[in-house]
Scaffold this active site. Sequence first.
Site, short mmCIF file in Angstrom:
data_model
loop_
_atom_site.label_atom_id
_atom_site.label_comp_id
_atom_site.label_asym_id
_atom_site.label_seq_id
_atom_site.Cartn_x
_atom_site.Cartn_y
_atom_site.Cartn_z
N HIS A 134 13.52 21.13 -41.85
CA HIS A 134 12.41 20.19 -41.61
C HIS A 134 11.65 20.70 -40.37
O HIS A 134 12.25 21.34 -39.50
CB HIS A 134 13.03 18.81 -41.32
CG HIS A 134 12.05 17.70 -41.14
ND1 HIS A 134 11.38 17.48 -39.96
CD2 HIS A 134 11.65 16.73 -42.00
CE1 HIS A 134 10.60 16.40 -40.10
NE2 HIS A 134 10.75 15.93 -41.33
N GLN A 214 19.53 13.58 -42.91
CA GLN A 214 19.71 13.25 -44.33
C GLN A 214 21.18 13.24 -44.75
O GLN A 214 21.48 13.10 -45.93
CB GLN A 214 18.93 14.25 -45.21
CG GLN A 214 17.45 14.29 -44.95
CD GLN A 214 16.73 12.99 -45.35
OE1 GLN A 214 17.30 12.12 -46.01
NE2 GLN A 214 15.48 12.86 -44.94
N LYS A 237 16.69 5.86 -41.27
CA LYS A 237 17.08 6.39 -42.59
C LYS A 237 18.43 5.84 -43.02
O LYS A 237 18.93 6.15 -44.10
CB LYS A 237 17.13 7.92 -42.54
CG LYS A 237 15.77 8.57 -42.30
CD LYS A 237 15.87 10.06 -42.39
CE LYS A 237 14.71 10.78 -41.75
NZ LYS A 237 13.44 10.63 -42.44
#
Length: 417
Positions: A134, A214, A237
């Site tokens: 990312h 993630q 998240k």
Amino acid sequence: MTAIPDQKKMTPTALDVDRLRQDFPILAQKINGHRLAFLDSAASSQRPQCVIDAVRHYYERDHANVHRGVHTLSHRATEAYEGAREKVRQFINAASTREIVFTRGTTDSINLLAASFGQDIEAGDEIVISHLEHHSNIVPWQMLCERTGAVLRVVPINDRGEIRMDEYLSLLGPRTRLVAISHVSNALGTINPVEQIIAAAREHSIPVLLDGAQAVPHQRVDVTALDCDFYAFSGHKMCGPTGIGVFYAKEEWLERLPPYQGGGDMILTVSFAGTTYNDLPYKFEAGTPNIAGAIGLGAAVDYLLDIGMDEIQAHESAILDYATNAVGGIDGIQLVGTAEHKAGVLSFNLDGVHPHDLGTILDHHGVAIRTGHHCAMPVMEFFGIAGTARASLAFYNCREDIDQLIEGLHLAIRMFN
Ligand code: C6P
């Protein structure tokens, strides 16, 4: 309405998703006349009522600044804030709360390390990242290289979107100062072999940062078992509030690294002759922190643990299998990122349809996905594409969400034909 091809039945899982979905008020609404199929949790997950209530309760009853007051509210706020730190410590199995620094999120955590760690870096030193990263795990290191004359070395990936371990091993050398790699790719869902990555770095005494944005919401993460030096993740998240995140670092690193920002709370004494710094982790938390955010994150940790991280992972894996077969089986769809080990991310393109158009059509059908480069432009460049449509999962997703996605895709195919 198009019939859903039953290429594969979804494996039943232990989660009572219908019940869990009731914890999320936002999921009950209609979007453009359709039930909401929220498939964009990699960008930001939704919050259960208990997290919303924890933040609200704090503001209604307990708010005051932390670590500063002798009055009751300040005690309550400090207790709740530090209680959240202990919950996070247990959640990732860190050795001590001294190793848990609250930040604004993954990006902030990585920038903290890049700024602080940069002081030890010299021209010609090397930072190893991968082609899967990312932008948050690329740009801070490019900035550090510009500042210091260090060199960024990038581990290539293969056509499935997996890190090429042979190339990784050959990049480690006497000038490597840090390995900074994602635990799970946000653009493709690849789960990287972080145990092997860390073991190889250890042989050269090279510290490792994992970008866990993630990973933490979707699987059990144990920083002590991993033996990583640094680990970064975001609250929003993992069902927590926005603007709160975590920078984990081994205590010996935090003792050694200089503070990132100066200001209140990170000091022991200040005079014009000089300043002495506070104990860990406060040395890295300058200024009034995001107290409500930390408390909300603590509530999110309780909620996730109550469901069980292993159960969450198994459920998301079953939905991913079902979605991969169903979406991948549609004529004209190309899946992007087909790694052997994947988390709940399905990136794809539909022949002749721009991902943004696809996202708009799906939204009309109540389906929320993300489209574009997903802040991972080098990954798109590798595959020779401008972007993808990305459906990303959380434990509150069910087979119905995927079926609605497939109906929307058939709708788009009919419109473009
Ligand atoms: N990825 C996505 O849609 P922040 O914005 O600081 O909470 O997280 C940044 C970040 C860092 N690393 C990885 C692997 C990420 O996935 C993200 C955020 C979102 O994929 C928003 S761009």
